[in-house]
Structures are given as C-alpha cells and as structure tokens.
Scaffold this active site. Structure first.
Site, PDB file in Angstrom:
ATOM      1  N   CYS A   3      36.955  58.187  58.175  1.00 34.85           N
ATOM      2  CA  CYS A   3      38.228  57.681  58.703  1.00 34.85           C
ATOM      3  C   CYS A   3      38.944  58.781  59.488  1.00 34.85           C
ATOM      4  CB  CYS A   3      39.072  57.079  57.576  1.00 34.85           C
ATOM      5  SG  CYS A   3      40.394  55.998  58.171  1.00 34.85           S
ATOM      6  N   GLU A  45      33.400  55.343  49.961  1.00 41.93           N
ATOM      7  CA  GLU A  45      33.655  55.723  48.570  1.00 41.93           C
ATOM      8  C   GLU A  45      34.323  54.641  47.732  1.00 41.93           C
ATOM      9  OE1 GLU A  45      37.368  57.084  50.838  1.00 41.93           O
ATOM     10  OE2 GLU A  45      35.246  56.775  51.251  1.00 41.93           O
ATOM     11  N   HIS A  98      35.539  53.407  54.629  1.00 39.84           N
ATOM     12  CA  HIS A  98      35.571  54.214  53.412  1.00 39.84           C
ATOM     13  C   HIS A  98      34.364  53.873  52.532  1.00 39.84           C
ATOM     14  CE1 HIS A  98      39.466  56.202  53.878  1.00 39.84           C
ATOM     15  NE2 HIS A  98      39.770  55.131  54.586  1.00 39.84           N
TER      16      HIS A  98
END
Length: 184
Positions: free
Chosen positions: A73, A163, A161
């Site tokens: 990002c 994660e 993202h």
C-alpha cells in the site's frame, strides 16, 4: 534462518505483516521507520502501509539496499514516488474487497495467484504511473496498477494488504517474497 524486517510506517495492519512472516517460519523484526538501513542485517525488507507520505521516515533509503523489498500500500506508493513513478488520488477511495486480475503469471511475487484473486485494499491513493524498470503485474476495475514489479532490482509492490484475513491468498504473497529473499 531467513530474516525479514518490517519497516513500520504507522499503518494499522503492520503488526500483522510481521506475524504473517513469523507464521511462515521466518525471523521477523518490526522496526521504526526512523531506523537507518545501515543498522539492519536482513535478507529482505517489507515497507508497510501507513496513513501518509509525511510520516515515512527513512523508508526511501531501504530502496538502495542489496536485499529484496516488498512495498505494501503506502510502501508501494513511496517506492513509486522515490523511483520516478507517480501517485495520485484514487477514484474509488476507502477500503474495499476487490477482485484483482494478475496480468503477469511469471512474476515472482504475484504470478502464482493468476488468473485472479480477491483482496482487501485501500484506494484513497494509488500508483498512477510506473517508475522506470517496473512492469504492472496486477490490475482491477478500480485501480489500473494493483501491483508492480522490478525483478531485476528485486523491488515489488502491492496496493492491497496481503496480511489481513479478508485477502484470499495473502499468505502466498508472503511465501513468494520469502522465496525471492532466499534465492538471492
């Protein structure tokens, strides 16, 4: 053991990036973005997301190292900005569940996700022009450059993202990055 540092750009999910790497059996350390790269001994670097470019600290200096870098990002956006690309406001804005089309199935970071994957991404700001040496590796209906790669310099970026639990194959992105770090 492979060691990858996560440079904290004050994003709300940064701790999850470190955890994802640890879950893969990688030694991972979360470091403040004011830490000079010369103080770090690692096989790879993740430049985390964050709220804005005014708080990126020493993050740009990590792009000049001799280890692979993954920008997530804001990390991707600062990579683009520092290396001659452009970043602008996204038309979509905010966080959303997005289908991303992988346009380069040979890319070492996202190629294995082809033909598409579902991701959780913020599009308040996004890369609008690639830096020299980079290719677009993923796109979506809301963002023309969802991922970019310069495999020769081992620099990679994703707008989304990987994660967070909302991202379908985020662990695969981290696995692929670990593979890049271990192959150098």
């Amino acid at each position: 053991m492979t060691k990858i540092v996560v440079v904290d750009n004050h994003g709300q999910f940064t701790h999850l990036e470190q955890r994802a790497l640890r879950d893969l059996g990688v030694e991972s350390e979360l470091i403040d973005n004011d830490t000079p790269p010369g103080e770090i001994d690692a096989d790879g670097v993740v430049l985390s997301g964050g709220p804005d470019m005014d708080r990126i600290g020493q993050s740009p200096a990590y792009l000049d190292g001799d280890v692979p870098v993954l920008g997530i990002c804001l990390g991707m956006q600062l990579m683009a900005t520092e290396l001659g690309g452009t970043v602008g406001s996204g038309e979509y804005g905010g966080y959303a569940d997005v289908t991303v089309d992988i346009v380069d199935d040979e890319d070492p970071l996202v190629g294995s996700l082809a033909p598409e994957t579902r991701v959780w991404a913020s599009h308040a700001d996004e890369v609008t022009g690639l830096p020299d040496g980079f290719v677009r590796t993923a796109t979506s209906d809301v963002c023309a450059i969802e991922a970019m790669s310069d495999p020769d310099r081992e620099l990679f970026g994703v707008q989304w993202h990987p994660e967070v639990a909302h991202t379908e194959a985020g662990d695969v992105v981290f696995e692929n990055f670990v593979d890049v770090c271990e192959s150098q």
